[in-house]
Scaffold this active site. Structure first.
Site, PDB file in Angstrom:
ATOM      1  N   THR A 288       0.894  -1.140   0.000  1.00  0.00           N
ATOM      2  CA  THR A 288       0.000   0.000   0.000  1.00  0.00           C
ATOM      3  C   THR A 288       0.937   1.195   0.000  1.00  0.00           C
ATOM      4  O   THR A 288       2.112   1.041   0.296  1.00  0.00           O
ATOM      5  CB  THR A 288      -0.857  -0.037   1.294  1.00  0.00           C
ATOM      6  OG1 THR A 288      -1.704  -1.179   1.259  1.00  0.00           O
ATOM      7  CG2 THR A 288      -1.719   1.192   1.456  1.00  0.00           C
TER       8      THR A 288
ATOM      9  N   ARG B  48     -13.240  -7.629  -2.441  1.00  0.00           N
ATOM     10  CA  ARG B  48     -12.665  -7.588  -1.099  1.00  0.00           C
ATOM     11  C   ARG B  48     -12.262  -6.164  -0.726  1.00  0.00           C
ATOM     12  O   ARG B  48     -11.769  -5.396  -1.536  1.00  0.00           O
ATOM     13  CB  ARG B  48     -11.463  -8.516  -1.042  1.00  0.00           C
ATOM     14  CG  ARG B  48     -10.647  -8.472   0.266  1.00  0.00           C
ATOM     15  CD  ARG B  48      -9.372  -7.689   0.083  1.00  0.00           C
ATOM     16  NE  ARG B  48      -8.522  -7.739   1.273  1.00  0.00           N
ATOM     17  CZ  ARG B  48      -7.394  -7.040   1.389  1.00  0.00           C
ATOM     18  NH1 ARG B  48      -6.993  -6.244   0.416  1.00  0.00           N
ATOM     19  NH2 ARG B  48      -6.681  -7.118   2.495  1.00  0.00           N
ATOM     20  N   ILE B  49     -12.511  -5.786   0.517  1.00  0.00           N
ATOM     21  CA  ILE B  49     -12.215  -4.430   0.985  1.00  0.00           C
ATOM     22  C   ILE B  49     -11.007  -4.460   1.908  1.00  0.00           C
ATOM     23  O   ILE B  49     -10.928  -5.274   2.826  1.00  0.00           O
ATOM     24  CB  ILE B  49     -13.436  -3.836   1.717  1.00  0.00           C
ATOM     25  CG1 ILE B  49     -14.583  -3.651   0.714  1.00  0.00           C
ATOM     26  CG2 ILE B  49     -13.085  -2.503   2.377  1.00  0.00           C
ATOM     27  CD1 ILE B  49     -15.899  -3.289   1.347  1.00  0.00           C
ATOM     28  N   SER B  50     -10.065  -3.574   1.676  1.00  0.00           N
ATOM     29  CA  SER B  50      -8.860  -3.495   2.496  1.00  0.00           C
ATOM     30  C   SER B  50      -9.063  -2.531   3.659  1.00  0.00           C
ATOM     31  O   SER B  50     -10.138  -1.960   3.843  1.00  0.00           O
ATOM     32  CB  SER B  50      -7.688  -3.018   1.644  1.00  0.00           C
ATOM     33  OG  SER B  50      -7.787  -1.618   1.439  1.00  0.00           O
ATOM     34  N   ASP B  51      -8.004  -2.326   4.417  1.00  0.00           N
ATOM     35  CA  ASP B  51      -8.042  -1.368   5.520  1.00  0.00           C
ATOM     36  C   ASP B  51      -7.848   0.072   5.066  1.00  0.00           C
ATOM     37  O   ASP B  51      -8.135   1.010   5.822  1.00  0.00           O
ATOM     38  CB  ASP B  51      -6.921  -1.686   6.515  1.00  0.00           C
ATOM     39  CG  ASP B  51      -5.540  -1.460   5.890  1.00  0.00           C
ATOM     40  OD1 ASP B  51      -4.859  -0.484   6.248  1.00  0.00           O
ATOM     41  OD2 ASP B  51      -5.152  -2.252   5.012  1.00  0.00           O
TER      42      ASP B  51
ATOM     43  N   THR C 201       0.185  -0.115   6.234  1.00  0.00           N
ATOM     44  CA  THR C 201       0.332  -1.006   5.088  1.00  0.00           C
ATOM     45  C   THR C 201       0.442  -2.423   5.606  1.00  0.00           C
ATOM     46  O   THR C 201       0.777  -2.639   6.769  1.00  0.00           O
ATOM     47  CB  THR C 201       1.567  -0.640   4.247  1.00  0.00           C
ATOM     48  OG1 THR C 201       1.637  -1.500   3.109  1.00  0.00           O
ATOM     49  CG2 THR C 201       2.869  -0.778   5.033  1.00  0.00           C
ATOM     50  N   GLY C 202       0.156  -3.405   4.748  1.00  0.00           N
ATOM     51  CA  GLY C 202       0.239  -4.795   5.165  1.00  0.00           C
ATOM     52  C   GLY C 202      -1.014  -5.559   4.798  1.00  0.00           C
ATOM     53  O   GLY C 202      -1.668  -5.261   3.802  1.00  0.00           O
ATOM     54  N   VAL C 203      -1.387  -6.530   5.613  1.00  0.00           N
ATOM     55  CA  VAL C 203      -2.598  -7.320   5.380  1.00  0.00           C
ATOM     56  C   VAL C 203      -3.779  -6.587   6.002  1.00  0.00           C
ATOM     57  O   VAL C 203      -3.860  -6.435   7.226  1.00  0.00           O
ATOM     58  CB  VAL C 203      -2.459  -8.737   5.969  1.00  0.00           C
ATOM     59  CG1 VAL C 203      -3.772  -9.511   5.807  1.00  0.00           C
ATOM     60  CG2 VAL C 203      -1.321  -9.484   5.279  1.00  0.00           C
ATOM     61  N   GLY C 204      -4.703  -6.149   5.155  1.00  0.00           N
ATOM     62  CA  GLY C 204      -5.805  -5.328   5.622  1.00  0.00           C
ATOM     63  C   GLY C 204      -6.635  -5.970   6.706  1.00  0.00           C
ATOM     64  O   GLY C 204      -7.066  -5.302   7.655  1.00  0.00           O
TER      65      GLY C 204
END
Length: 281
Positions: free
Chosen positions: A155, A183-186, A204-207
């Site tokens: 991100t 799919r929705i991220s953070d 950033t990373g895994v949402g």
């Protein structure tokens, strides 16, 4: 004292080359310098949008041009903006075919309905003069085809403190790649992008991990309640470790103290205050 930090996801020594690492370091330094020059005469909100738009244009990073492709073969992007002074948050979720999702988020700041998704976000962008733009690059299509046979996590974001003491945060993502369609991220939530008059944070990373941990909002709330930014980061990341969460974050407080942390190496970032440039190694 004005200052800013930017991030561009993660770098893996095992699946990315040394040349790519050098290219990312150089790109981050250049964008940090340009963004700091912009910050001298503009607000924190305007600056984080400016910085993230530059990151969205750079194919090295997973946002805007170069975004990851979802499992159905389409690119859907998310981005958000938060102004620490006004406490307004705006964003787009799973928008398609725009060059700068962060700029659509910025335009939404003037609306009562400030977070739009999917077709509604794209329709709003078109009505506000954003032209159709394909953000796909050949490398992402190649990666997608490889995933069909058998991810990269990233991100981009920026936090800034301007000369008037105002804070802002902006974050943009092209997703984690090959995720379920829609799919929705953070990145367009307060878990991944949050600011107030005390602190600004971008993740950033895994949402899913970042949302589960409410990472950005927790850090900012803890600074607001009196913790140092360092202690707020460390406490929040200790909680992230309890779920083995994969994340990195950058932050700045109202006094110009900058901090960054990651749960797994190595987050790609740069910070600049007009004198000292720090870049990931």
């Amino acid at each position: 004292m004005s200052c800013l930090l930017i991030h561009g996801g993660f770098f893996s020594e095992s699946d990315q080359s040394h040349d790519t690492k050098i290219a990312k370091q150089n790109a981050l330094k250049e964008i940090a310098k340009k963004s700091f020059e912009f910050l001298k005469n503009n607000s924190a909100e305007e600056t984080v949008v400016f910085a993230v738009s530059l990151l969205e244009d750079d194919e090295l990073f997973n946002a805007g041009t170069g975004s990851q492709i979802q499992s159905d073969g389409k690119i859907r992007m998310s981005a958000s903006l938060m102004n620490g002074e006004t406490q307004k948050f705006s964003g787009v979720i799973n928008i398609e075919n725009v060059r700068h999702p962060i700029e659509v988020a910025q335009i939404l700041m003037k609306e009562d309905d400030r977070v739009l998704g999917g077709n509604g976000a794209k329709k709003y962008a078109t009505e506000n003069g954003f032209e159709d733009f394909s953000t796909e690059i050949p490398q992402r299509r190649k990666e997608y085809e490889e995933k069909l046979k058998n991810g990269g996590k990233g991100t981009v974001g920026c936090v800034a403190l301007d000369k008037d003491g105002n804070l802002a945060a902006a974050t943009s993502t092209g997703g984690k790649g090959f995720e379920l369609a829609g799919r929705i991220s953070d990145s367009a939530t307060v878990a991944g992008n949050y600011a107030n008059s005390f602190c600004a944070v971008s993740c950033t990373g895994v949402g899913e991990d970042i949302v589960s941990n409410a990472t950005a909002a927790k850090i900012v709330t803890r600074v607001t309640d009196g913790m140092t930014i360092k202690n707020a980061f460390e406490k929040t990341f200790s909680e992230l470790a309890e779920i083995d969460g994969f994340a990195g974050a950058i932050g700045v407080d109202k006094n110009g103290n900058m901090f960054h942390q990651e749960s797994y190496p190595k987050m790609v970032f740069a910070s600049f205050d007009g004198e000292r440039m720090t870049v990931f190694e």
